[in-house]
Design a protein around this motif. Structure first.
Motif, PDB file in Angstrom:
ATOM      1  N   VAL A 128       0.846  -1.189   0.000  1.00 35.20           N
ATOM      2  CA  VAL A 128       0.000   0.000   0.000  1.00 35.20           C
ATOM      3  C   VAL A 128       0.883   1.241   0.000  1.00 35.20           C
ATOM      4  CG1 VAL A 128      -1.835   1.228   1.214  1.00 35.20           C
ATOM      5  CG2 VAL A 128      -1.786  -1.272   1.237  1.00 35.20           C
ATOM      6  N   GLU A 130       1.080   5.631  -0.897  1.00 33.33           N
ATOM      7  CA  GLU A 130       0.341   6.867  -1.083  1.00 33.33           C
ATOM      8  C   GLU A 130       0.112   7.104  -2.573  1.00 33.33           C
ATOM      9  OE1 GLU A 130       1.097  11.555  -0.223  1.00 33.33           O
ATOM     10  OE2 GLU A 130       1.660  10.132   1.356  1.00 33.33           O
ATOM     11  N   VAL A 143      -5.309   5.676  -2.313  1.00 35.02           N
ATOM     12  CA  VAL A 143      -4.764   5.824  -0.963  1.00 35.02           C
ATOM     13  C   VAL A 143      -4.318   7.272  -0.785  1.00 35.02           C
ATOM     14  CG1 VAL A 143      -2.946   5.081   0.626  1.00 35.02           C
ATOM     15  CG2 VAL A 143      -4.038   3.408  -0.911  1.00 35.02           C
ATOM     16  N   VAL A 146      -0.468   6.837   4.179  1.00 31.75           N
ATOM     17  CA  VAL A 146      -0.144   5.571   4.829  1.00 31.75           C
ATOM     18  C   VAL A 146       0.743   5.874   6.022  1.00 31.75           C
ATOM     19  CG1 VAL A 146       0.849   3.258   4.568  1.00 31.75           C
ATOM     20  CG2 VAL A 146      -0.127   4.412   2.580  1.00 31.75           C
ATOM     21  N   PHE A 151      -4.050   3.243   6.771  1.00 35.84           N
ATOM     22  CA  PHE A 151      -4.095   4.103   5.585  1.00 35.84           C
ATOM     23  C   PHE A 151      -5.394   4.884   5.593  1.00 35.84           C
ATOM     24  CE2 PHE A 151      -6.379   0.381   4.188  1.00 35.84           C
ATOM     25  CZ  PHE A 151      -7.314   0.834   3.272  1.00 35.84           C
ATOM     26  N   VAL A 153      -8.373   6.947   3.055  1.00 32.24           N
ATOM     27  CA  VAL A 153      -8.964   7.173   1.746  1.00 32.24           C
ATOM     28  C   VAL A 153      -9.994   8.282   1.888  1.00 32.24           C
ATOM     29  CG1 VAL A 153      -8.621   4.840   0.832  1.00 32.24           C
ATOM     30  CG2 VAL A 153     -10.691   5.354   2.142  1.00 32.24           C
ATOM     31  N   THR A 178      -5.191  -5.471  -2.324  1.00 30.49           N
ATOM     32  CA  THR A 178      -4.128  -4.554  -2.720  1.00 30.49           C
ATOM     33  C   THR A 178      -3.870  -4.689  -4.216  1.00 30.49           C
ATOM     34  OG1 THR A 178      -2.428  -6.176  -2.148  1.00 30.49           O
ATOM     35  CG2 THR A 178      -3.065  -4.600  -0.424  1.00 30.49           C
TER      36      THR A 178
END
Length: 195
Positions: A128, A130, A143, A146, A151, A153, A178
């Motif tokens: 994950v 950004e 995203v 993080v 994380f 959203v 992911t």
């Protein structure tokens, strides 16, 4: 393969030990035996269709790796039919293979949107990044930030109104998938360094 663009908010009609019945007028309209439909981001295979209700079989492994075991009749679910070669790729490449179950930690209203903080399932943080893509309950999202295993959203009004993410709160589980490309790159690099 899916895009993470939810087509409709469906409803669980019946829950049996190895089967779900789901109401979804749009996705059931042309569904047939063997089709794939993402239910809260979980790729499931249609077994039967009766009007606007379709049935799917659910394996024990699927219940073990997702939050579908806690679903009840009347619960809303995000629905998306499998992509075709003519489908616009409005979201990102989504397989419908849940990597883990995360948890909503908190929500922060912000004008016309909300920022949602989600704890990642163990082992997923490395995938994950950004501004990268992630699927949350079948919804393709970007995203925003993080921090370790958490994380964020941003959810726009359309996402809040037309998906389950508009009504989920702190403590609620969410399916996480992911970016498949990150997982393949990691595997290729691991094999390349071993050669």
């Amino acid at each position: 393969m899916f895009t993470g663009i939810v087509e409709e908010l469906g409803e669980i009609v019946a829950v049996e030990p190895a089967r779900l019945a789901i109401r979804g007028r749009t996705v059931a309209s042309d569904a047939k035996h063997g089709d794939s439909i993402a239910v809260n981001g979980v790729c499931l295979t249609v077994t039967d269709v009766d009007g606007d209700v379709f049935g799917v079989d659910v394996m024990g492994e699927t219940y073990d790796r997702t939050a579908l075991g806690g679903i009840r009749p009347g619960d809303p679910v995000n629905l998306e039919r499998a992509a075709t070669l003519q489908t616009r790729l409005g979201g990102h490449l989504v397989q419908g293979h849940v990597d883990g179950v995360g948890e909503i930690l908190r929500r922060e209203p912000g004008g016309n949107w909300e920022t949602v903080h989600i704890r990642l399932a163990p082992g997923l943080a490395r995938y994950v990044v950004e501004k990268g893509s992630i699927t949350v309950d079948g919804v393709s999202l970007t995203v925003a930030s993080v921090d370790g295993d958490v994380f964020t959203v941003g959810l726009i009004p359309t996402t809040l109104a037309l998906t389950t993410l508009g009504s989920k709160g702190p403590g609620d589980p969410v399916h996480l998938e992911t970016d498949v490309i990150a997982k393949h790159v990691e595997k290729l690099l691991a094999h390349g360094s071993a050669a």
